[in-house]
Design a protein around this motif. Sequence first.
Motif, PDB file in Angstrom:
ATOM      1  N   LYS A   3       0.850  -1.184   0.000  1.00 45.58           N
ATOM      2  CA  LYS A   3       0.000   0.000   0.000  1.00 45.58           C
ATOM      3  C   LYS A   3       0.892   1.241   0.000  1.00 45.58           C
ATOM      4  O   LYS A   3       1.909   1.273   0.680  1.00 45.58           O
ATOM      5  N   MET A   5      -0.974   4.462  -0.393  1.00 43.14           N
ATOM      6  CA  MET A   5      -1.961   5.539  -0.296  1.00 43.14           C
ATOM      7  C   MET A   5      -2.661   5.481   1.050  1.00 43.14           C
ATOM      8  O   MET A   5      -3.153   4.431   1.451  1.00 43.14           O
ATOM      9  N   ASN A   7      -5.598   6.889   3.936  1.00 41.36           N
ATOM     10  CA  ASN A   7      -7.056   7.043   3.891  1.00 41.36           C
ATOM     11  C   ASN A   7      -7.478   8.411   3.380  1.00 41.36           C
ATOM     12  O   ASN A   7      -8.428   8.519   2.611  1.00 41.36           O
ATOM     13  N   ARG A  10      -7.131   8.524  -0.345  1.00 40.02           N
ATOM     14  CA  ARG A  10      -8.170   7.718  -0.990  1.00 40.02           C
ATOM     15  C   ARG A  10      -9.508   8.444  -1.003  1.00 40.02           C
ATOM     16  O   ARG A  10     -10.214   8.456  -2.012  1.00 40.02           O
ATOM     17  N   THR A  47      -7.470   3.095  -8.189  1.00 40.94           N
ATOM     18  CA  THR A  47      -6.310   3.206  -7.300  1.00 40.94           C
ATOM     19  C   THR A  47      -6.739   3.380  -5.848  1.00 40.94           C
ATOM     20  O   THR A  47      -6.060   2.906  -4.938  1.00 40.94           O
ATOM     21  N   SER A  48      -7.883   4.013  -5.623  1.00 40.57           N
ATOM     22  CA  SER A  48      -8.389   4.157  -4.254  1.00 40.57           C
ATOM     23  C   SER A  48      -8.828   2.816  -3.681  1.00 40.57           C
ATOM     24  O   SER A  48      -8.608   2.540  -2.510  1.00 40.57           O
ATOM     25  N   SER A  51      -5.617   0.863  -2.964  1.00 39.50           N
ATOM     26  CA  SER A  51      -4.676   1.620  -2.109  1.00 39.50           C
ATOM     27  C   SER A  51      -3.263   1.622  -2.666  1.00 39.50           C
ATOM     28  O   SER A  51      -2.286   1.620  -1.922  1.00 39.50           O
ATOM     29  N   CYS A  64       0.750   6.628   3.001  1.00 44.44           N
ATOM     30  CA  CYS A  64       0.210   5.602   3.885  1.00 44.44           C
ATOM     31  C   CYS A  64       1.027   5.553   5.175  1.00 44.44           C
ATOM     32  O   CYS A  64       2.250   5.635   5.151  1.00 44.44           O
ATOM     33  N   SER A  68      -0.474   0.747   8.830  1.00 47.94           N
ATOM     34  CA  SER A  68      -1.366   0.063   7.895  1.00 47.94           C
ATOM     35  C   SER A  68      -0.598  -0.541   6.721  1.00 47.94           C
ATOM     36  O   SER A  68      -1.029  -1.500   6.124  1.00 47.94           O
ATOM     37  N   ARG A  69       0.554   0.007   6.389  1.00 46.19           N
ATOM     38  CA  ARG A  69       1.375  -0.543   5.308  1.00 46.19           C
ATOM     39  C   ARG A  69       1.917  -1.919   5.705  1.00 46.19           C
ATOM     40  O   ARG A  69       1.993  -2.824   4.903  1.00 46.19           O
TER      41      ARG A  69
END
Length: 73
Positions: A3, A5, A7, A10, A47-48, A51, A64, A68-69
């Motif tokens: 990931k 991107m 939140n 996105r 892409t959203s 991510s 990101c 979360s990555r």
Amino acid sequence: MKKNMGNADRIIRIIIAATIALLYFNNIITGTLGIILMVFAAVFVLTSLISFCPLYTLFGWNSCSTKSRDLVK
């Protein structure tokens, strides 16, 4: 695929894509410009959803958070 991107990124892309679609379907933007913008909107939504933005990889950008990555690895 990692990931790259966040939140906020996105959400912004989805809002932009929805705005373009609304303008297109209400015939405010038409013709070639409308079609080109709809293609960009589709890319933004895609892409959203995944991510991942290939352009971010080319430029070395990452919006990101590391937490979360690491979950996607």
